[in-house]
Design a protein around this motif. Structure first.
Motif, PDB file in Angstrom:
ATOM      1  N   ALA A  71     -27.458  -3.861  47.814  1.00  0.00           N
ATOM      2  CA  ALA A  71     -27.517  -5.190  48.407  1.00  0.00           C
ATOM      3  C   ALA A  71     -28.601  -5.254  49.478  1.00  0.00           C
ATOM      4  O   ALA A  71     -29.115  -6.326  49.793  1.00  0.00           O
ATOM      5  CB  ALA A  71     -26.163  -5.550  49.013  1.00  0.00           C
ATOM      6  N   GLY A  72     -28.947  -4.111  50.054  1.00  0.00           N
ATOM      7  CA  GLY A  72     -30.005  -4.046  51.052  1.00  0.00           C
ATOM      8  C   GLY A  72     -29.524  -3.838  52.469  1.00  0.00           C
ATOM      9  O   GLY A  72     -30.324  -3.540  53.362  1.00  0.00           O
ATOM     10  N   ASP A  73     -28.215  -3.988  52.688  1.00  0.00           N
ATOM     11  CA  ASP A  73     -27.692  -3.837  54.050  1.00  0.00           C
ATOM     12  C   ASP A  73     -26.909  -2.543  54.234  1.00  0.00           C
ATOM     13  O   ASP A  73     -26.349  -2.295  55.308  1.00  0.00           O
ATOM     14  CB  ASP A  73     -26.822  -5.034  54.425  1.00  0.00           C
ATOM     15  N   ASP A 104     -28.507   7.208  56.567  1.00  0.00           N
ATOM     16  CA  ASP A 104     -28.839   7.951  57.781  1.00  0.00           C
ATOM     17  C   ASP A 104     -29.931   8.980  57.512  1.00  0.00           C
ATOM     18  O   ASP A 104     -29.912   9.708  56.524  1.00  0.00           O
ATOM     19  CB  ASP A 104     -27.599   8.615  58.378  1.00  0.00           C
ATOM     20  N   VAL A 105     -30.914   8.980  58.400  1.00  0.00           N
ATOM     21  CA  VAL A 105     -32.096   9.832  58.277  1.00  0.00           C
ATOM     22  C   VAL A 105     -32.393  10.445  59.646  1.00  0.00           C
ATOM     23  O   VAL A 105     -31.707  10.180  60.631  1.00  0.00           O
ATOM     24  CB  VAL A 105     -33.313   9.008  57.800  1.00  0.00           C
ATOM     25  N   VAL A 106     -33.422  11.280  59.679  1.00  0.00           N
ATOM     26  CA  VAL A 106     -33.963  11.789  60.945  1.00  0.00           C
ATOM     27  C   VAL A 106     -35.413  11.341  61.035  1.00  0.00           C
ATOM     28  O   VAL A 106     -36.203  11.580  60.119  1.00  0.00           O
ATOM     29  CB  VAL A 106     -33.871  13.320  61.021  1.00  0.00           C
ATOM     30  N   GLU A 107     -35.744  10.654  62.101  1.00  0.00           N
ATOM     31  CA  GLU A 107     -37.112  10.197  62.336  1.00  0.00           C
ATOM     32  C   GLU A 107     -37.598  10.716  63.680  1.00  0.00           C
ATOM     33  O   GLU A 107     -36.950  10.486  64.706  1.00  0.00           O
ATOM     34  CB  GLU A 107     -37.181   8.669  62.295  1.00  0.00           C
ATOM     35  N   LYS A 108     -38.707  11.439  63.635  1.00  0.00           N
ATOM     36  CA  LYS A 108     -39.277  12.036  64.851  1.00  0.00           C
ATOM     37  C   LYS A 108     -38.241  12.888  65.580  1.00  0.00           C
ATOM     38  O   LYS A 108     -38.169  12.891  66.817  1.00  0.00           O
ATOM     39  CB  LYS A 108     -39.827  10.944  65.781  1.00  0.00           C
ATOM     40  N   GLY A 109     -37.430  13.597  64.780  1.00  0.00           N
ATOM     41  CA  GLY A 109     -36.452  14.514  65.347  1.00  0.00           C
ATOM     42  C   GLY A 109     -35.177  13.880  65.839  1.00  0.00           C
ATOM     43  O   GLY A 109     -34.294  14.581  66.355  1.00  0.00           O
ATOM     44  N   GLU A 110     -35.030  12.570  65.678  1.00  0.00           N
ATOM     45  CA  GLU A 110     -33.852  11.866  66.176  1.00  0.00           C
ATOM     46  C   GLU A 110     -33.105  11.184  65.032  1.00  0.00           C
ATOM     47  O   GLU A 110     -33.725  10.673  64.088  1.00  0.00           O
ATOM     48  CB  GLU A 110     -34.268  10.803  67.207  1.00  0.00           C
ATOM     49  N   ALA A 135     -31.430   8.395  62.863  1.00  0.00           N
ATOM     50  CA  ALA A 135     -31.764   6.974  62.714  1.00  0.00           C
ATOM     51  C   ALA A 135     -31.072   6.432  61.467  1.00  0.00           C
ATOM     52  O   ALA A 135     -30.605   7.189  60.608  1.00  0.00           O
ATOM     53  CB  ALA A 135     -33.279   6.795  62.603  1.00  0.00           C
ATOM     54  N   ILE A 136     -30.982   5.108  61.399  1.00  0.00           N
ATOM     55  CA  ILE A 136     -30.379   4.442  60.256  1.00  0.00           C
ATOM     56  C   ILE A 136     -31.445   3.611  59.548  1.00  0.00           C
ATOM     57  O   ILE A 136     -32.121   2.789  60.162  1.00  0.00           O
ATOM     58  CB  ILE A 136     -29.204   3.532  60.670  1.00  0.00           C
ATOM     59  N   ASP A 137     -31.580   3.851  58.251  1.00  0.00           N
ATOM     60  CA  ASP A 137     -32.496   3.096  57.404  1.00  0.00           C
ATOM     61  C   ASP A 137     -31.650   2.267  56.439  1.00  0.00           C
ATOM     62  O   ASP A 137     -30.421   2.354  56.429  1.00  0.00           O
ATOM     63  CB  ASP A 137     -33.406   4.064  56.652  1.00  0.00           C
TER      64      ASP A 137
END
Length: 225
Positions: A125-127, A131-137, A139-141
């Motif tokens: 659905a797109g929403d 959960d990922v790691v971005e620049k070591g922190e 994050a939620i995509d």
């Protein structure tokens, strides 16, 4: 757990030849890569399919069918066969990566201790959270609308069919119970899919003698079983 896995009809419509061999594996004793897994990876590299193999091209076609660009976000097996020698991760991941490149078969591994509810393959659905790691922190995509994703009750566990796994359910050295998803498209036969599953089970048995393995073939509409 594997008894409840399902494929959204909207995904089956994209690729009615799709089937997944779901393997529930219980009681693993994982660990860091060792001489055994280095042999598996080296032998797999010698016998790996190429990026031009029809089984790999079938996955690029599947990605295009839902609007993804496989040159930018490659199907997992496409990325692996271009990455020789295969990286050492841990015993279990090395085992399924070796099987993946030998057969031209995307394989995902999920830690069931961090899984919530039933695994299902759907159009996003797109929403949904991813959960990922971005620049070591942390994050939620989020996936794109209509993207093919694996998900559980909490969110997306793997984006773009088999491109990128979330952090939450990754196989680690502490993983005890796991779900493996071996994904097939034509021209791979169902017989080869089952053979790959048997090969993976044998390697997991080598890692953990007496490990319990359950498997179930889940097919899209019209896919032979």
């Amino acid at each position: 757990m594997i008894e409840d896995i399902w494929i959204d009809p909207a995904v089956a419509e994209l690729r009615p030849d799709f089937a997944v061999l779901a393997m529930g594996v219980y009681g693993l004793r994982n660990g860091p890569a060792d001489d055994r897994s280095r042999v598996w990876l080296a032998e797999a590299a010698e016998k790996a399919v190429t990026a031009g193999d029809p089984k790999v091209e079938a996955w690029r076609e599947a990605y295009r069918a839902f609007g993804a660009k496989p040159q930018r976000t490659r199907p997992s097996v496409d990325a692996l066969v271009r990455r020789m020698p295969l990286p050492e991760i841990n015993l279990v991941v090395d085992a399924y990566n070796a099987i993946s490149v030998r057969h031209g078969l995307p394989i995902g591994g999920e830690d069931l201790a961090h899984y919530e509810g039933t695994a299902r393959l759907v159009r996003a659905a797109g929403d949904e959270p991813f959960d990922v790691v971005e620049k070591g922190e942390p994050a939620i995509d989020h996936p794109e609308i209509g993207e093919v994703v694996w998900r559980d009750d909490r969110g997306v566990t793997c984006r773009r069919w088999n491109w990128r796994q979330c952090v939450r359910t990754r196989i680690t050295e502490e993983t005890v119970d796991a779900l493996f998803l071996l994904e097939r498209l034509a021209p791979m036969s169902v017989e080869e899919l089952r053979a790959a599953g048997d090969e993976l089970a044998a390697l997991l048995e080598e890692i953990t003698p007496g490990v319990r393995v359950e498997s179930r073939l889940v097919a899209a509409a019209g896919s032979p079983t």
